[in-house]
Structure formats: structure tokens, C-alpha cells
Scaffold this motif. Structure first.
Motif, PDB file in Angstrom:
ATOM      1  N   ASN A 146      38.373  53.270  30.675  1.00 49.31           N
ATOM      2  CA  ASN A 146      38.376  52.179  31.654  1.00 49.31           C
ATOM      3  C   ASN A 146      39.640  52.230  32.513  1.00 49.31           C
ATOM      4  OD1 ASN A 146      35.918  51.105  30.776  1.00 49.31           O
ATOM      5  ND2 ASN A 146      36.911  49.846  29.217  1.00 49.31           N
ATOM      6  N   LYS A 147      40.758  52.556  31.893  1.00 51.48           N
ATOM      7  CA  LYS A 147      42.019  52.617  32.630  1.00 51.48           C
ATOM      8  C   LYS A 147      41.989  53.719  33.688  1.00 51.48           C
ATOM      9  CE  LYS A 147      45.170  50.848  29.041  1.00 51.48           C
ATOM     10  NZ  LYS A 147      44.183  50.447  28.023  1.00 51.48           N
ATOM     11  N   ILE A 148      41.437  54.879  33.304  1.00 51.89           N
ATOM     12  CA  ILE A 148      41.496  56.034  34.195  1.00 51.89           C
ATOM     13  C   ILE A 148      40.366  56.051  35.211  1.00 51.89           C
ATOM     14  CG2 ILE A 148      41.452  58.560  34.280  1.00 51.89           C
ATOM     15  CD1 ILE A 148      42.738  58.573  31.522  1.00 51.89           C
ATOM     16  N   PHE A 149      39.146  55.718  34.747  1.00 52.60           N
ATOM     17  CA  PHE A 149      37.970  55.897  35.600  1.00 52.60           C
ATOM     18  C   PHE A 149      37.313  54.584  36.035  1.00 52.60           C
ATOM     19  CE2 PHE A 149      38.122  59.607  32.662  1.00 52.60           C
ATOM     20  CZ  PHE A 149      38.432  60.573  33.595  1.00 52.60           C
ATOM     21  N   GLY A 150      37.792  53.458  35.530  1.00 47.88           N
ATOM     22  CA  GLY A 150      37.077  52.200  35.786  1.00 47.88           C
ATOM     23  C   GLY A 150      37.172  51.709  37.208  1.00 47.88           C
ATOM     24  N   GLY A 151      38.269  52.022  37.903  1.00 56.49           N
ATOM     25  CA  GLY A 151      38.426  51.570  39.281  1.00 56.49           C
ATOM     26  C   GLY A 151      38.772  50.109  39.423  1.00 56.49           C
ATOM     27  N   ASP A 152      39.105  49.421  38.326  1.00 62.58           N
ATOM     28  CA  ASP A 152      39.419  47.996  38.369  1.00 62.58           C
ATOM     29  C   ASP A 152      40.908  47.724  38.198  1.00 62.58           C
ATOM     30  OD1 ASP A 152      36.772  47.013  38.675  1.00 62.58           O
ATOM     31  OD2 ASP A 152      36.388  47.480  36.567  1.00 62.58           O
ATOM     32  N   GLY A 153      41.726  48.763  38.340  1.00 63.62           N
ATOM     33  CA  GLY A 153      43.149  48.580  38.139  1.00 63.62           C
ATOM     34  C   GLY A 153      43.523  48.741  36.677  1.00 63.62           C
ATOM     35  N   PHE A 154      44.799  48.629  36.409  1.00 64.28           N
ATOM     36  CA  PHE A 154      45.325  48.899  35.075  1.00 64.28           C
ATOM     37  C   PHE A 154      45.620  47.630  34.294  1.00 64.28           C
ATOM     38  CE2 PHE A 154      48.450  50.640  32.057  1.00 64.28           C
ATOM     39  CZ  PHE A 154      47.775  51.771  31.655  1.00 64.28           C
ATOM     40  N   PHE A 155      45.884  46.526  35.003  1.00 64.72           N
ATOM     41  CA  PHE A 155      46.329  45.301  34.344  1.00 64.72           C
ATOM     42  C   PHE A 155      45.374  44.141  34.616  1.00 64.72           C
ATOM     43  CE2 PHE A 155      50.248  47.719  34.596  1.00 64.72           C
ATOM     44  CZ  PHE A 155      50.807  47.500  33.346  1.00 64.72           C
ATOM     45  N   LEU A 156      45.333  43.225  33.650  1.00 64.99           N
ATOM     46  CA  LEU A 156      44.645  41.955  33.786  1.00 64.99           C
ATOM     47  C   LEU A 156      45.642  40.842  33.460  1.00 64.99           C
ATOM     48  CD1 LEU A 156      41.273  42.710  31.932  1.00 64.99           C
ATOM     49  CD2 LEU A 156      41.633  42.603  34.414  1.00 64.99           C
ATOM     50  N   VAL A 157      45.342  39.640  33.956  1.00 65.62           N
ATOM     51  CA  VAL A 157      46.152  38.467  33.638  1.00 65.62           C
ATOM     52  C   VAL A 157      45.439  37.674  32.552  1.00 65.62           C
ATOM     53  CG1 VAL A 157      47.261  36.396  34.531  1.00 65.62           C
ATOM     54  CG2 VAL A 157      46.935  38.372  36.024  1.00 65.62           C
ATOM     55  N   ALA A 158      46.141  37.392  31.476  1.00 66.00           N
ATOM     56  CA  ALA A 158      45.602  36.540  30.419  1.00 66.00           C
ATOM     57  C   ALA A 158      46.082  35.107  30.664  1.00 66.00           C
ATOM     58  CB  ALA A 158      46.056  37.032  29.053  1.00 66.00           C
ATOM     59  N   LEU A 159      45.157  34.211  31.004  1.00 66.68           N
ATOM     60  CA  LEU A 159      45.456  32.795  31.215  1.00 66.68           C
ATOM     61  C   LEU A 159      44.985  32.025  29.982  1.00 66.68           C
ATOM     62  CD1 LEU A 159      44.255  32.430  34.923  1.00 66.68           C
ATOM     63  CD2 LEU A 159      46.588  32.822  34.101  1.00 66.68           C
ATOM     64  N   THR A 160      45.912  31.330  29.333  1.00 65.15           N
ATOM     65  CA  THR A 160      45.615  30.656  28.072  1.00 65.15           C
ATOM     66  C   THR A 160      45.889  29.170  28.201  1.00 65.15           C
ATOM     67  OG1 THR A 160      46.191  32.655  26.825  1.00 65.15           O
ATOM     68  CG2 THR A 160      46.105  30.593  25.607  1.00 65.15           C
ATOM     69  N   GLY A 161      44.893  28.341  27.844  1.00 68.19           N
ATOM     70  CA  GLY A 161      44.986  26.904  27.966  1.00 68.19           C
ATOM     71  C   GLY A 161      45.908  26.271  26.936  1.00 68.19           C
ATOM     72  N   PRO A 162      46.115  24.953  27.114  1.00 67.09           N
ATOM     73  CA  PRO A 162      45.248  24.027  27.857  1.00 67.09           C
ATOM     74  C   PRO A 162      45.612  23.916  29.338  1.00 67.09           C
ATOM     75  CG  PRO A 162      46.966  22.795  26.719  1.00 67.09           C
ATOM     76  CD  PRO A 162      47.151  24.238  26.338  1.00 67.09           C
ATOM     77  N   GLY A 163      44.588  23.588  30.134  1.00 70.56           N
ATOM     78  CA  GLY A 163      44.804  23.332  31.543  1.00 70.56           C
ATOM     79  C   GLY A 163      43.678  23.883  32.390  1.00 70.56           C
ATOM     80  N   GLU A 164      43.714  23.514  33.686  1.00 69.44           N
ATOM     81  CA  GLU A 164      42.687  23.956  34.626  1.00 69.44           C
ATOM     82  C   GLU A 164      43.150  25.210  35.349  1.00 69.44           C
ATOM     83  OE1 GLU A 164      39.910  21.640  37.705  1.00 69.44           O
ATOM     84  OE2 GLU A 164      41.953  21.917  38.460  1.00 69.44           O
ATOM     85  N   ILE A 165      42.229  26.148  35.534  1.00 69.61           N
ATOM     86  CA  ILE A 165      42.484  27.327  36.357  1.00 69.61           C
ATOM     87  C   ILE A 165      41.463  27.344  37.484  1.00 69.61           C
ATOM     88  CG2 ILE A 165      43.444  28.603  34.403  1.00 69.61           C
ATOM     89  CD1 ILE A 165      40.850  30.209  34.280  1.00 69.61           C
TER      90      ILE A 165
END
Length: 246
Positions: free
Chosen positions: A189-208
Motif C-alpha cells: 500500500n505504501k509503495i503502490f497504493g497511490g494514497d500517500g504514505f501517512f494518515l492522520v489518526a483523530l481520536t475523540g472525544p469531540g467533533e471532526i
């Protein structure tokens, strides 16, 4: 102060200012205004007093200078149009609620709202988080108007509940939401996925609040229509010509 958000696909924020009332914006956001509204360039509004506070705002994606619009000799009108298709969202800021916004999101606010950078939790976040993960922190007391691109999707995360988001799709979220950078799972996924290398993990509580059309994605989608074939007509002519040719 009365605020009206007009339009749908390309909305306009129209503010009716009472005598002496003012609004603060990043530099260069004006669309139109009545003659009795005065413009003042400042570095001290929106929590920008002092050299270090100004640098924090610049690091978050804002400018060194901001513009203050104030009605004089009676009520006045000032309007700010969105730059891309999307939404303008009003948010009330107070001591119990501050928000984090993507770096181009802050459109305007009342003078009591302070704008600075949201500090990254690790050096990796700052180096590899990408343009979509340079965040502005809005706190203080007042109302802010946030510009988000594309359609909006909101989630209320419970304590410990996490959503993994591509950095460019992060629109804004409550300060109670924790944010960390994580990698895309799997070496393929990292090499061939085309979606970039990093994701943001958003952890509650709260609204996103997530946006469907990050500006880098829009630029990438338009890239085939601008280039060598535009010739002397320029980039705009290239876009129109390519569309007419199908």
C-alpha cells in the motif's frame, strides 16, 4: 453584526457591521464592501501581538499581516467570497471550545478570536504530514467563519474512538480531539497504493469535520488540462480548449 452566507456551490460571507464594529481576516480576502468601511493592515489583531505570536500565525498558514475592516459613520457592509467550491461554516469560539483548522481554512473572525499554529506532536508530523496537516488553532472569545472545500461530513467521536483520515481531507476538529500521524498499513500500500504514505489518526472525544475536495487533489485533477497545449493562450485558455475538445 449580522452575518449572511449566500449561495451554494461558491458561497459568499456577507457581514453587516454596525457603527464601530470590525472583523479580522487574513491578508487579501476582500470581495466587496460599502464606501464607509475602512481597511487597516495590522499584525496585532487575532492574538498577533508581539513578534513570536505573529510567527506562530505564519507557521500555521496565515500571513504576517492581517486586515481589519471597520464600519465608520454608520453601518457598513463587507463580503468575502469562497475561493473554491465548498462551504463557509460559522463557529462560536469560547474558553471551553477552541478548534483546529486546516491551514487555508480561516476566512474571517471577530476581534476576540486568536489565531496561531497547532503544534505538531512529533517531528515526523511536521516533516511528512503534508500541506493538508499544517493546522491553525483558533481560540479566545468570538465567532469565526471557516472555509472548507467540497462537501462536508461530520462525526462525533466518543472517548477513545479513532478515525484515520488522509491529511488533505482534515477540515477542522475540536481541540479535545487528539491528532497523531500514522503510516498507511502494508508495504505494498505504501509503495503502490497511490494514497500517500501517512494518515492522520483523530481520536475523540469531540467533533471532526472532513472535507471531500482537498486543494492538492483539485490541482492534480486539473493538471491534464493545463500544460503545453495551452500555448500562448495561457493556462485558462488551455483549460477551456481541452474541455471543448472533450
Amino acid at each position: 453584526m449580522q452575518a449572511n452566507i449566500k449561495g451554494s456551490t461558491m458561497p459568499v460571507l456577507e457581514l453587516q457591521l454596525g457603527p464601530g464594529e470590525s472583523v479580522i481576516t487574513p491578508h487579501g480576502e476582500l470581495s466587496w464592501m460599502s464606501p464607509n468601511v475602512t481597511m487597516t493592515q495590522t499584525t496585532s489583531a487575532a492574538g498577533g501581538g508581539g513578534f513570536m505570536n505573529s510567527l506562530k500565525r505564519v507557521a500555521g498558514g496565515g500571513g504576517l499581516f492581517m486586515t481589519q475592516y471597520q464600519a465608520t459613520n454608520g453601518p457598513g457592509l463587507v463580503a468575502f467570497a469562497s475561493k473554491v467550491p465548498g462551504h463557509i461554516v460559522p463557529v462560536d469560539i469560547h474558553p471551553q471550545r477552541s478548534i483546529l483548522v486546516h491551514r487555508h481554512g480561516w476566512l474571517a473572525s471577530t476581534p476576540g478570536v486568536n489565531v496561531s499554529v497547532a503544534l505538531q506532536q512529533s517531528i515526523r508530523s511536521g516533516l511528512f504530514g503534508g500541506d493538508g496537516f499544517r493546522l491553525q488553532r483558533l481560540e479566545g472569545q468570538g465567532r469565526a467563519w471557516i472555509e472548507l472545500s467540497g462537501e462536508l461530513t461530520r462525526y462525533n467521536l466518543g472517548p477513545g474512538q479513532t478515525m484515520l483520515v488522509h491529511p488533505g481531507h482534515v477540515g477542522m476538529f475540536d481541540q479535545t480531539v487528539q491528532f497523531t500521524m500514522t503510516t498507511v498499513p502494508g508495504i505494498r500500500n505504501k509503495i503502490f497504493g497511490g494514497d500517500g504514505f501517512f494518515l492522520v489518526a483523530l481520536t475523540g472525544p469531540g467533533e471532526i469535520c472532513l472535507q471531500s475536495m482537498p486543494l492538492p487533489n483539485l490541482a492534480h485533477a486539473l493538471l491534464p488540462y493545463i500544460g503545453a497545449e495551452s500555448g500562448s493562450a495561457g493556462a485558462a485558455g488551455g483549460v477551456v480548449g481541452a474541455m471543448l475538445r472533450g
